[in-house]
Design a protein around this motif. Structure first.
Motif, short mmCIF file in Angstrom:
data_model
loop_
_atom_site.label_atom_id
_atom_site.label_comp_id
_atom_site.label_asym_id
_atom_site.label_seq_id
_atom_site.Cartn_x
_atom_site.Cartn_y
_atom_site.Cartn_z
N LEU A 200 0.87 -1.22 -0.05
CA LEU A 200 -0.11 -0.02 0.11
C LEU A 200 0.71 1.22 -0.05
O LEU A 200 1.69 1.31 0.98
N PHE A 201 0.77 2.29 -1.01
CA PHE A 201 1.64 3.33 -1.02
C PHE A 201 0.66 4.55 -1.44
O PHE A 201 -0.52 4.32 -1.63
N SER A 202 1.06 5.81 -0.93
CA SER A 202 0.13 6.77 -0.80
C SER A 202 0.83 8.15 -1.32
O SER A 202 2.14 8.26 -1.46
N SER A 203 0.10 8.90 -1.86
CA SER A 203 0.42 10.51 -2.28
C SER A 203 0.32 11.37 -0.97
O SER A 203 0.79 12.45 -1.14
N LYS A 204 0.04 10.87 0.08
CA LYS A 204 0.01 11.77 1.20
C LYS A 204 0.99 11.68 1.98
O LYS A 204 1.12 10.36 2.45
N PRO A 205 1.66 12.47 2.42
CA PRO A 205 2.95 12.26 3.30
C PRO A 205 2.72 11.56 4.71
O PRO A 205 3.55 10.69 4.76
N GLU A 206 1.70 11.92 5.44
CA GLU A 206 1.63 11.33 6.65
C GLU A 206 1.18 9.74 6.69
O GLU A 206 1.03 9.10 7.74
N HIS A 207 1.00 9.18 5.24
CA HIS A 207 0.38 7.93 5.60
C HIS A 207 1.58 6.95 5.51
O HIS A 207 1.39 5.83 6.16
N ALA A 208 2.65 7.13 5.24
CA ALA A 208 3.90 6.36 5.65
C ALA A 208 4.12 6.17 7.12
O ALA A 208 4.33 5.15 7.59
N LYS A 209 3.81 7.06 7.92
CA LYS A 209 4.07 6.99 9.25
C LYS A 209 2.89 6.11 9.77
O LYS A 209 3.28 5.56 10.87
#
Length: 279
Positions: A200-209
């Motif tokens: 799962l990967f994301s364009s929103k910075p906080e989602h990796a955290k």
């Protein structure tokens, strides 16, 4: 003369605009006039100032800047930044990440992935068109599904998750308040991805955290430079009015998620990570 319109905000949020302005100042060779806007600013008065000073090139940042841009873009060269804008007649660099940047990172971090699934609302259709072409060029298959609202998105994800192969498929969360909803969608997908070893990967910075394998966040200094490049070419009529996604992005990687998925990254690759999370 280049005019730069931006909101006056308190720390630490002001750092974003400071970095963008620094990029503008380092890139633009002529005089620059800064227009910091207080929360009580008047759009009419700001437009009058621009007209009185005969300002012909304008970079407008944030929501406040965008309000002014809407009033002057038809008679001045205007580039908007620091917003997730979509094509609507006003030129700018959107905070939406260029899909190719995401896909390039995906190939580095999860090379077994061959197909990317993404749900989007009609507002992001323009970006999905770019994503499809860029995925094709990189040898990836893009499965894109348009949804109308949160209820529709939940139902589509329920169907999609039953069809995905964790060995070769991944889910991309775009910068979309519906299909990447923080309260309903994100927790559901994070839990499923962890339990089923799905990327799962994301364009929103906080989602990796929060547990996505990786996400992207803007390089604000480079955004400033890019806005100068755009507005100068708009002024010289070298380019037509357009909105471009951001291609100057930084990479955030969740190493705990990577280890859980069985990925190990060497030092050379880790040097490309701007931020790492270990929980």
């Amino acid at each position: 003369m280049l005019s730069v319109i931006y909101p006056e905000v308190k720390a630490p949020y002001d750092e974003i605009f400071k970095q963008i302005v620094q990029g503008i100042e380092d890139e633009y060779q002529g005089p620059i006039k800064l227009y910091p806007l207080k929360s009580t600013f008047s759009v009419t008065e700001t437009v009058q100032q621009l007209d009185q000073n005969n300002e012909q090139m304008v970079i407008a940042l944030g929501k406040s800047g965008y309000q002014v841009a809407k009033e002057v873009y038809q008679r001045k060269s205007v580039a908007v930044g620091a917003l997730p804008i979509q094509p609507n007649g006003i030129s700018g660099v959107s905070l939406l990440a260029e899909p190719k940047v995401l896909f390039d990172s995906l190939r580095l971090l999860a090379p077994s992935v061959k197909r990317v699934a993404v749900l989007h609302t009609p507002a992001n259709k323009w970006l999905i068109g770019r994503a499809k072409a860029q995925a094709d060029q990189l040898g990836l298959t893009l499965l894109h599904i348009e949804v109308s609202d949160l209820k529709n998105a939940v139902a589509e994800y329920d169907t999609l998750l039953k069809e995905l192969d964790p060995q070769t498929d991944a889910i991309w969360l775009p910068l979309d308040p519906v299909t990447a909803n923080e309260q309903v969608i994100l927790p559901k997908l994070l839990e499923y991805a962890w339990e089923h070893n799905l990327v799962l990967f994301s364009s929103k910075p906080e989602h990796a955290k929060r547990g996505a394998l990786f996400s992207m966040f803007p390089n604000h200094y480079e955004l400033g430079k890019g806005l100068v490049f755009m507005v100068e070419r708009l002024r010289s009529k070298e380019i037509a009015s357009s909105v471009l996604p951001m291609d100057k992005m930084q990479l955030a990687v969740n190493l705990r998620t990577a280890a859980h998925l069985g990925f190990a990254y060497n030092t050379q690759l880790r040097n490309n990570f701007s931020i790492v999370f270990n929980k």
